[in-house]
Scaffold this motif. Structure first.
Motif, PDB file in Angstrom:
ATOM      1  N   ALA A 129       0.834  -1.209   0.000  1.00 13.01           N
ATOM      2  CA  ALA A 129       0.000   0.000   0.000  1.00 13.01           C
ATOM      3  C   ALA A 129       0.866   1.255   0.000  1.00 13.01           C
ATOM      4  O   ALA A 129       0.538   2.246  -0.667  1.00 13.01           O
ATOM      5  CB  ALA A 129      -0.924  -0.004   1.220  1.00 13.01           C
ATOM      6  N   MET A 130       1.968   1.220   0.744  1.00 12.82           N
ATOM      7  CA  MET A 130       2.867   2.374   0.800  1.00 12.82           C
ATOM      8  C   MET A 130       3.502   2.652  -0.557  1.00 12.82           C
ATOM      9  O   MET A 130       3.921   3.784  -0.837  1.00 12.82           O
ATOM     10  CB  MET A 130       3.961   2.126   1.842  1.00 12.82           C
ATOM     11  N   LEU A 131       3.573   1.629  -1.401  1.00 11.09           N
ATOM     12  CA  LEU A 131       4.121   1.810  -2.747  1.00 11.09           C
ATOM     13  C   LEU A 131       3.035   2.187  -3.753  1.00 11.09           C
ATOM     14  O   LEU A 131       3.209   3.099  -4.556  1.00 11.09           O
ATOM     15  CB  LEU A 131       4.826   0.529  -3.207  1.00 11.09           C
ATOM     16  N   THR A 132       1.901   1.474  -3.717  1.00 11.46           N
ATOM     17  CA  THR A 132       0.883   1.645  -4.757  1.00 11.46           C
ATOM     18  C   THR A 132       0.062   2.921  -4.594  1.00 11.46           C
ATOM     19  O   THR A 132      -0.261   3.581  -5.593  1.00 11.46           O
ATOM     20  CB  THR A 132      -0.070   0.442  -4.791  1.00 11.46           C
ATOM     21  N   ILE A 133      -0.296   3.275  -3.366  1.00 12.28           N
ATOM     22  CA  ILE A 133      -1.142   4.460  -3.165  1.00 12.28           C
ATOM     23  C   ILE A 133      -0.463   5.737  -3.680  1.00 12.28           C
ATOM     24  O   ILE A 133      -1.084   6.504  -4.430  1.00 12.28           O
ATOM     25  CB  ILE A 133      -1.562   4.602  -1.686  1.00 12.28           C
ATOM     26  N   PRO A 134       0.802   6.001  -3.316  1.00 10.11           N
ATOM     27  CA  PRO A 134       1.453   7.194  -3.895  1.00 10.11           C
ATOM     28  C   PRO A 134       1.558   7.134  -5.418  1.00 10.11           C
ATOM     29  O   PRO A 134       1.444   8.173  -6.086  1.00 10.11           O
ATOM     30  CB  PRO A 134       2.841   7.191  -3.240  1.00 10.11           C
ATOM     31  N   LEU A 135       1.769   5.942  -5.981  1.00 12.21           N
ATOM     32  CA  LEU A 135       1.870   5.834  -7.438  1.00 12.21           C
ATOM     33  C   LEU A 135       0.537   6.168  -8.105  1.00 12.21           C
ATOM     34  O   LEU A 135       0.491   6.860  -9.119  1.00 12.21           O
ATOM     35  CB  LEU A 135       2.319   4.427  -7.833  1.00 12.21           C
ATOM     36  N   ILE A 136      -0.567   5.663  -7.528  1.00  9.70           N
ATOM     37  CA  ILE A 136      -1.891   5.966  -8.075  1.00  9.70           C
ATOM     38  C   ILE A 136      -2.188   7.459  -7.945  1.00  9.70           C
ATOM     39  O   ILE A 136      -2.681   8.101  -8.877  1.00  9.70           O
ATOM     40  CB  ILE A 136      -2.979   5.137  -7.366  1.00  9.70           C
ATOM     41  N   MET A 137      -1.854   8.033  -6.787  1.00 17.62           N
ATOM     42  CA  MET A 137      -2.095   9.457  -6.580  1.00 17.62           C
ATOM     43  C   MET A 137      -1.220  10.303  -7.502  1.00 17.62           C
ATOM     44  O   MET A 137      -1.591  11.412  -7.894  1.00 17.62           O
ATOM     45  CB  MET A 137      -1.837   9.839  -5.124  1.00 17.62           C
ATOM     46  N   ALA A 138      -0.041   9.783  -7.850  1.00 18.01           N
ATOM     47  CA  ALA A 138       0.857  10.522  -8.747  1.00 18.01           C
ATOM     48  C   ALA A 138       0.214  10.750 -10.110  1.00 18.01           C
ATOM     49  O   ALA A 138       0.495  11.758 -10.772  1.00 18.01           O
ATOM     50  CB  ALA A 138       2.176   9.779  -8.902  1.00 18.01           C
ATOM     51  N   THR A 139      -0.665   9.829 -10.538  1.00 20.80           N
ATOM     52  CA  THR A 139      -1.332  10.019 -11.826  1.00 20.80           C
ATOM     53  C   THR A 139      -2.209  11.267 -11.806  1.00 20.80           C
ATOM     54  O   THR A 139      -2.376  11.945 -12.823  1.00 20.80           O
ATOM     55  CB  THR A 139      -2.188   8.792 -12.194  1.00 20.80           C
ATOM     56  N   GLY A 140      -2.794  11.572 -10.630  1.00 19.72           N
ATOM     57  CA  GLY A 140      -3.589  12.785 -10.497  1.00 19.72           C
ATOM     58  C   GLY A 140      -2.725  14.029 -10.636  1.00 19.72           C
ATOM     59  O   GLY A 140      -3.120  15.010 -11.283  1.00 19.72           O
ATOM     60  N   ILE A 141      -1.537  13.993 -10.042  1.00 15.11           N
ATOM     61  CA  ILE A 141      -0.616  15.124 -10.151  1.00 15.11           C
ATOM     62  C   ILE A 141      -0.138  15.288 -11.588  1.00 15.11           C
ATOM     63  O   ILE A 141      -0.040  16.403 -12.113  1.00 15.11           O
ATOM     64  CB  ILE A 141       0.586  14.933  -9.207  1.00 15.11           C
ATOM     65  N   ILE A 142       0.150  14.171 -12.252  1.00 17.94           N
ATOM     66  CA  ILE A 142       0.598  14.226 -13.649  1.00 17.94           C
ATOM     67  C   ILE A 142      -0.493  14.837 -14.536  1.00 17.94           C
ATOM     68  O   ILE A 142      -0.231  15.701 -15.378  1.00 17.94           O
ATOM     69  CB  ILE A 142       0.971  12.815 -14.150  1.00 17.94           C
ATOM     70  N   GLY A 143      -1.742  14.389 -14.336  1.00 10.25           N
ATOM     71  CA  GLY A 143      -2.849  14.946 -15.107  1.00 10.25           C
ATOM     72  C   GLY A 143      -3.054  16.419 -14.821  1.00 10.25           C
ATOM     73  O   GLY A 143      -3.358  17.208 -15.728  1.00 10.25           O
ATOM     74  N   LEU A 144      -2.888  16.801 -13.560  1.00  3.57           N
ATOM     75  CA  LEU A 144      -3.023  18.202 -13.176  1.00  3.57           C
ATOM     76  C   LEU A 144      -2.008  19.059 -13.928  1.00  3.57           C
ATOM     77  O   LEU A 144      -2.354  20.113 -14.493  1.00  3.57           O
ATOM     78  CB  LEU A 144      -2.818  18.319 -11.661  1.00  3.57           C
ATOM     79  N   VAL A 145      -0.755  18.605 -13.951  1.00  2.00           N
ATOM     80  CA  VAL A 145       0.294  19.363 -14.642  1.00  2.00           C
ATOM     81  C   VAL A 145       0.044  19.377 -16.151  1.00  2.00           C
ATOM     82  O   VAL A 145       0.310  20.372 -16.829  1.00  2.00           O
ATOM     83  CB  VAL A 145       1.686  18.772 -14.315  1.00  2.00           C
ATOM     84  N   ASP A 146      -0.509  18.273 -16.686  1.00  3.01           N
ATOM     85  CA  ASP A 146      -0.839  18.240 -18.115  1.00  3.01           C
ATOM     86  C   ASP A 146      -1.869  19.315 -18.466  1.00  3.01           C
ATOM     87  O   ASP A 146      -1.762  19.985 -19.503  1.00  3.01           O
ATOM     88  CB  ASP A 146      -1.378  16.860 -18.509  1.00  3.01           C
TER      89      ASP A 146
END
Length: 322
Positions: free
Chosen positions: A96-113
C-alpha cells in the motif's frame, strides 16, 4: 470523538466521488475512445460500473462488519491471523505504501498536463517542480482535524461537480447525434471483446476510490448504514457522469479527434462556448485533480496508521497529533 464530528452519508459520498473523479475522465476519455475504436466506448463505462458495484458490495459488507481505520488492512489481518500471524498484514502495508502514492501521482501528472493549457511551453524541470509543489500542498491541507477535512472535502466535491457539469453543459450546447451514435464498420465485431477488455482496465482506474470510506470506518457516523450507501451512490453517480461526459464529448467533435486530444474538456468548452469559458473550466479541472489526490491520501493514510497502532508497522506512523 463526538458524534457530531463523525462523517455522514453526504460527506462520505463526497469523499468517494472526489477521489473517483479527479483528473481521470478528463484524460482517459480519449484513451477509452481510442482503445475501443469509436463511440461504442460508452459500453466500457457501463461494464466498468457493474464490475465496480460487484466489488463495492464486498467492500460494503466487510466494512460494515469490521468498521475500523485501515479497511483492507483490517480484512487482511482477520483473514490471515491464524495462518501467517502478522506477516501478511505487514507485507500488505508495504504494498500500500508503494501503490497508493503511485496511483495518486497520476492525479498530479494529469493536473500538470492540464496546466499545459495555460503554459504550453513548460520545460521538464518546471513541470516536475510544480508537481512536487502541489504534492506538498495536499499534505499541508490534510494536516488538520477530521472535522476541518470534512468541510474541505465537501467544498472540493462541489468544485468537482461544477467542473463536470460545465463540461457536460458545454458539450450538449452544440450536440450532434450522428457523431455520438454513428458507429464505425465492425464496431461490435470480432475485435469488440478485446477492445472491451482493454477498456475495462481504463474504466476501473476511473472508478477506483469507491472504497475510500472503508479505509476510515471508525470515523463514520454509522458504518453499517453510511458505508454501503456511500459506495453504491458514488459508483452510480460517477457512471452517469462518465456516460454524460463521453457521449457529450463525442457528440461535439468526431471520435477520431477525441482519441487524439490531450485536453479534451478544454477543447470542447472552447469549441462550443468560448476561450474564456474554457479557462474557467480548466481551472476547475485542475482543482478537481488536486481534490482527488487529497481524498485518496486521506483514506490511504489510515492504513499505516492503524497498522502502527497494532505494532504491525513502524511506530512512527501511529503517532496522533494532539
Amino acid at each position: 470523538m463526538c458524534s457530531s464530528d463523525l462523517i455522514g452519508v453526504l460527506s462520505a459520498t463526497s469523499i468517494n466521488m472526489t477521489q473517483m473523479c479527479g483528473i481521470g475522465p478528463f484524460i482517459t476519455i480519449p484513451i477509452m475512445v481510442a482503445t475501443m475504436g469509436g463511440p461504442q466506448a460508452i459500453v466500457g463505462w457501463i461494464a466498468g460500473a457493474l464490475l465496480a458495484m460487484a466489488d463495492g458490495l464486498v467492500w460494503a459488507e466487510l466494512g460494515s462488519a469490521m468498521p475500523s481505520a485501515g479497511g483492507s488492512y483490517v480484512y487482511m489481518r482477520e483473514a490471515f491471523q491464524y495462518r501467517s500471524g502478522r506477516l501478511m498484514p505487514f507485507l500488505f502495508i508495504w504494498t500500500a505504501m508503494l501503490t497508493i502514492p503511485l496511483i495518486m501521482a497520476t492525479g498530479i501528472i494529469g493536473l500538470v498536463d492540464y496546466l499545459g493549457y495555460f503554459f504550453p511551453n513548460l520545460a521538464f524541470w518546471p513541470r516536475h517542480l510544480i508537481g512536487v509543489g502541489f504534492t506538498v500542498a495536499v499534505v499541508f491541507a490534510l494536516y488538520r482535524r477530521i472535522e476541518s477535512i470534512r468541510t474541505i472535502t465537501t467544498v472540493l466535491w462541489i468544485v468537482m461537480l461544477a467542473a463536470v457539469t460545465l463540461t457536460i453543459a458545454a458539450a450538449f450546447t452544440d450536440f450532434h447525434t450522428h457523431l455520438a451514435f454513428t458507429y464505425p464498420a465492425g464496431a461490435f465485431g470480432s475485435g469488440f471483446v478485446g477492445g472491451l477488455g482493454a477498456g475495462l482496465v481504463i474504466a476501473i482506474y476511473d472508478y477506483l476510490g469507491y472504497y475510500t470510506v472503508a479505509e476510515m470506518g471508525d470515523e463514520l457516523a454509522n458504518p453499517g448504514r453510511v458505508m454501503p450507501r456511500a459506495i453504491m451512490i458514488s459508483i452510480g453517480a460517477m457512471c452517469l457522469i462518465y456516460l454524460s461526459l463521453n457521449i457529450g464529448v463525442i457528440g461535439t467533435m468526431p471520435w477520431q479527434q477525441v482519441a487524439k486530444s490531450t485536453s479534451v474538456a478544454s477543447a470542447v468548452v472552447t469549441r462550443n462556448w468560448s476561450h474564456s469559458a474554457a479557462d474557467v473550466v480548466t481551472v476547475l479541472i485542475i482543482i478537481t485533480a488536486f481534490a482527488s489526490v487529497f481524498a485518496g491520501l486521506l483514506g490511504g493514510s489510515r492504513l499505516p496508521f492503524h497498522a502502527a497502532r497494532e505494532r504491525v508497522f513502524f511506530r512512527f506512523f501511529g503517532r496522533l497529533h494532539p
